[in-house]
Design a protein around this motif. Sequence first.
Motif, PDB file in Angstrom:
ATOM      1  N   GLY B  41       0.797  -1.220   0.000  1.00 27.93           N
ATOM      2  CA  GLY B  41       0.000   0.000   0.000  1.00 27.93           C
ATOM      3  C   GLY B  41       0.822   1.258   0.000  1.00 27.93           C
ATOM      4  N   ALA B  42       2.093   1.123  -0.242  1.00 29.49           N
ATOM      5  CA  ALA B  42       2.919   2.320  -0.264  1.00 29.49           C
ATOM      6  C   ALA B  42       3.887   2.220  -1.439  1.00 29.49           C
ATOM      7  N   THR B  43       4.116   3.336  -2.055  1.00 34.94           N
ATOM      8  CA  THR B  43       5.008   3.357  -3.193  1.00 34.94           C
ATOM      9  C   THR B  43       6.282   4.088  -2.822  1.00 34.94           C
ATOM     10  N   PRO B  44       7.389   3.416  -2.877  1.00 36.60           N
ATOM     11  CA  PRO B  44       8.614   4.143  -2.527  1.00 36.60           C
ATOM     12  C   PRO B  44       9.027   5.070  -3.666  1.00 36.60           C
ATOM     13  N   LEU B  45       9.015   6.328  -3.401  1.00 38.48           N
ATOM     14  CA  LEU B  45       9.423   7.285  -4.426  1.00 38.48           C
ATOM     15  C   LEU B  45      10.929   7.466  -4.418  1.00 38.48           C
ATOM     16  N   THR B  53      -0.832   4.996   0.152  1.00 43.51           N
ATOM     17  CA  THR B  53      -2.113   5.266  -0.507  1.00 43.51           C
ATOM     18  C   THR B  53      -3.062   5.993   0.448  1.00 43.51           C
ATOM     19  N   ASP B  54      -2.784   5.890   1.728  1.00 40.61           N
ATOM     20  CA  ASP B  54      -3.582   6.632   2.708  1.00 40.61           C
ATOM     21  C   ASP B  54      -3.090   8.076   2.828  1.00 40.61           C
ATOM     22  N   LYS B 193      -9.507  20.040 -10.986  1.00 38.25           N
ATOM     23  CA  LYS B 193      -8.988  18.696 -10.741  1.00 38.25           C
ATOM     24  C   LYS B 193      -8.073  18.704  -9.520  1.00 38.25           C
ATOM     25  N   SER B 194      -8.187  17.667  -8.749  1.00 38.96           N
ATOM     26  CA  SER B 194      -7.281  17.577  -7.608  1.00 38.96           C
ATOM     27  C   SER B 194      -7.080  16.120  -7.195  1.00 38.96           C
ATOM     28  N   ALA B 195      -6.004  15.871  -6.531  1.00 40.27           N
ATOM     29  CA  ALA B 195      -5.698  14.521  -6.035  1.00 40.27           C
ATOM     30  C   ALA B 195      -4.748  14.649  -4.860  1.00 40.27           C
ATOM     31  N   ALA B 201       0.555   8.662  -6.031  1.00 39.76           N
ATOM     32  CA  ALA B 201       1.880   8.091  -5.754  1.00 39.76           C
ATOM     33  C   ALA B 201       2.253   6.972  -6.733  1.00 39.76           C
ATOM     34  N   ALA B 202       1.305   6.084  -6.991  1.00 41.25           N
ATOM     35  CA  ALA B 202       1.626   4.952  -7.864  1.00 41.25           C
ATOM     36  C   ALA B 202       2.013   5.448  -9.256  1.00 41.25           C
ATOM     37  N   ALA B 203       1.262   6.396  -9.765  1.00 46.06           N
ATOM     38  CA  ALA B 203       1.566   6.941 -11.094  1.00 46.06           C
ATOM     39  C   ALA B 203       2.914   7.654 -11.091  1.00 46.06           C
TER      40      ALA B 203
END
Lengths: 185, 738, 149
Positions: B41-45, B53-54, B193-195, B201-203
């Motif tokens: 559930g987490a993407t290491p950048l 994702t939270d 638009k907002s996120a 993160a995944a993208a």
Amino acid sequence: MARGWFITLPLAAALAASTSLTNAAPPESPSAAAFREVAKVLNHPRCMNCHTTVNWPTQGETRQRHTFNVMRGPDGGGPPGMRCTTCHQDKNQDAMNIPGTKNWHMAPMTMGWTGLSPNQLCKALLDPAKNGGKTGEKVIEHLRSDPFVLWAWAPGGKRKPPEMAHAAFVAAADTWIKKGADCPQ
Amino acid sequence: MVSRRLVIFGGVAAAGGLAVGYALMPYSTLDRAKGMIAKEGATPLSAWVRIGTDNSVTVIVPHSEMGQGVHTSMPMMLAEELDADWSLVRMEQAPADMAFANRALAREYLRGDMSIPSWMSGVAEFGARKVAESMNLQITGGSTAVRFTGVRGMRMAGAAARWMLIKAAAAKWGVPESEIVAKQSKLSHASGKSATYGEMAAAAAAYDPPVDVPLKAKKDYTIVGQPIARFDIPGKVDGSAKYGIDVRLPNMSYAVIAASPVFGGTLKSVDEKPATAMKGVKKVVKLPAAVAVVADNTWRAKEALAALQPQWDEGQNANVTQATIFAGKEAALAKGGLTEDHASGNVDEALKGAKSVIEATYKVPFLAHAAMEVMNCTAHFEGDKLTIWGGFQDGLGAKARAAKAAGIPIDNVTLNHTAMGGGFGRRGGTLDYLDKAVAIARQVEGPVQVVFTREEDMTQDFYRHASLAKMRAAMDDKGKVTAWLHTFTEKHDPPEAIRVNYDFANQAARYASDTNPIPWGPWRSVDHTQQGFFIETFMDELAAAAGKDPFEFRRAHLEGAPRHKAVLELAAEMANWSVAPEAGRARGIAIRDAFGTIVAQVAEVSIGADGRARVHKVWSAVDPGEVINPATFTAQIQGGAIYGLTAALYGEISIDKGRVVQQNFPDYEMVRMAEAPVHEVRFIESGARTGGAGEPGTAPIAAAVGNAIFALTKKRIRELPFMKTTLTASTATGAANG
Amino acid sequence: MITINVNGTPHQVEAEDGMPLLWVIRDVLNMTGTKYGCGVGSCGACTVLIDGAATRSCSFPAALAAGKNITTIEGLKTGDTLHKVQQAWIEAQAPQCGFCQSGQIMAAVALLKEKPQPTDAEIDAAMTNICRCGAYSQIRAAIHAAAKV
């Protein structure tokens, strides 16, 4: 109240007055001589460390100021939040080198003995204002059976007890009072 | 002109083709690092940050927390550049793994910007001390965390992650990157638009981190520079924080150890029976130079150890005393042939030609670290696998050391970090406690916690060295120093500790080393502790000899050092230097440039009825270039000063018959609440290269206090600690500072 | 076997004569918030409350604790609510390394119980615990802040 107490005082005073007039020091009375022995014990660090005239106890054979700012507090039992019993428990803790007996506390400032000569010490012990309102007999009683006094002969760790045995000390005190409660000059 | 930051960037990119975000991490370790911190559930950048994702932001900090606030200041630096919502930021300590090496530190070393202190480069025990190996450091020490990891790593990682998020949002929404606003962990566009960062993160992870990304201007900071509450504090007020000594494992034993009381001695023999007969005792473990008792609790181990009478071969140091040590130092200085640390002009000629030469000899004793948490380490062998629990200033170095001590490959070692109850240098390179734990664990079934008693901690330390200094100087008629010759014993780190920032035309510093057999270790601020005392006390003596005010005298010699001058002036202003303090008190001043941070301190003292100096107030003016967290920085300066004040007033470890005399706090006294001065700290953020926080506050305090004592009593104390000299306040007090 | 009450819970523990309460708490009950610092009553890291009074557990024989109420740092909270002293400690950001802070907090709780509005001098007299990090000014500020709650 012990009757002997009040009787001896004028005698002691008279003796003091008479000796001051002579050149050669007269032999000390048996009472005063006995007090000199008592005073040796009272001047021992085991007694003096908590019979101070300052706001803190001293410690050790050299009677250095108690470490870490330990204070007397309002009742001699340490300040609020930092009582003597924070560290000193009902018995000696030899592994930690901490002395202890029940209700560890300092003698009141009025009973402070720091720097007193045998003469001054003697007078202080006889002065109800400086001995906790005790009669001569009560003073003897304190020296005979007070847990703190007894602790001095079983101080734990490497602490040294007074050289004179407790029984001899009580006997000397007894002689001092019974033979007139004279004070050495 | 290309900025320094970009130089590093380019240089590293050219060398290894690495990804930005862990700017100084070689590409080869990138995947490994990512893998280690990646969670479901987490993407290491990047290796330094993980966005869940939270929408949580987890910052991976490679340094150890020992109260200096590094577990909070590092995330602050990253979150600032990421424009994260601080309430969503979490901290995780990086595993002790090569992927998280403090390459920034090694990088600085390669660039010649700083030298790695010798104690640090000795930590990475992969063989010879080559630069490549010093790359394996994971150091918290030398006040390096913010300076290097923070500036070179965290900021760029944060900015890179933000850039990748924007890139992803722009692609998804079909709008130019420049129109996207990233703020408070949220991406938005004028179109509505907002996120959240978490949603994007995944993208974002699909994009390569940028090679170059602009960093924020200081004026736009919203997190850095704020007194942010530290992550580690809640656990430290309810007893839940776990230190090394708090490790509790199923089937764990406790061992208490006694090493040869004489340094260099070895264990000849020991009759184990008195201990093995005692309740709860499992084993007596004999090591070449120590004996330990393993029991079912610490107390029983301690009592059983005390029942033993080990026979030691005391070796060649059995007759070493404080007197022989100082005689050796005198002889070393008298013998000549000293090593020259630095020189400019011709100091010998200048002294020869001087009308009069001012001389002084200073002396400082050994010091123990006495961290509140005694040295300890828990170790567990399962076959050829070793697990370690404990507090280490350099987790990776500790892991390497454990592998070496156990004779197993480093990958067979798992190291679990705990909180540290103080380090002050003791938990850096001097890992005897780890070695001992490994050796004992070899002989014990199940995990074993090896604990030093306080007495063992104090007598088996690696000490700030005792040192002797002989200073000589000459001045012209106007009170300008024309010659400054500084000779001393025991040089360690850092190099700038021996330097003065005053414009002395002819100067040199020369030293003799290894004048005593007592183990050395870095002690908070390292050589600054003694050099600060030598240099800044002698400077005060020169001021007095010239009949000048000590502040003005220093100031007049700082024309070539505007930052130092500004710091000195601020300290004087804070202390209201030109106005005399209340009767019975006087002030002293001192300045040091330590670990990239300039600190000037004014101390106000009186003399108590006991003949001891009492420090009432301290004012510190500090230029660290920039301040990340003013609350923790202030606490570090104040705490550093207390550490130095304890040493200046009380600190002395003395040696008799080759062993340490002092055993515990009753004979190694500490400044406590009642003696702690009111201490005001102010910062100058000059914008100069970021300096350290943990150590600079310790450096000037002894001299500032000694100079105040002189101002008050006209007595110059040239030997520490001050309590060895009984003082009487001069009757003419409060008249002047000088 | 003796029974000691820690934070309201009775525990049957084996403690030989002379074994200090500290090690019973830490190594037998595995409550590690109470710290070992010096073992000789000097540093205060092991401070707990015994019947409300600050006591250095490293020099308090566990056997004497039978029948008394012991409060450790873990027992200061009420449910999930921190004691006002703990809360003040967080607000003042008092801890650095934090190792001494359990003892500091227990000493402060004992002080405030007897002196709800302590002066600086009373704080000096009561707070004799060592903080090697030198967080004294933050600790003082926290005590004053807690006194106002």
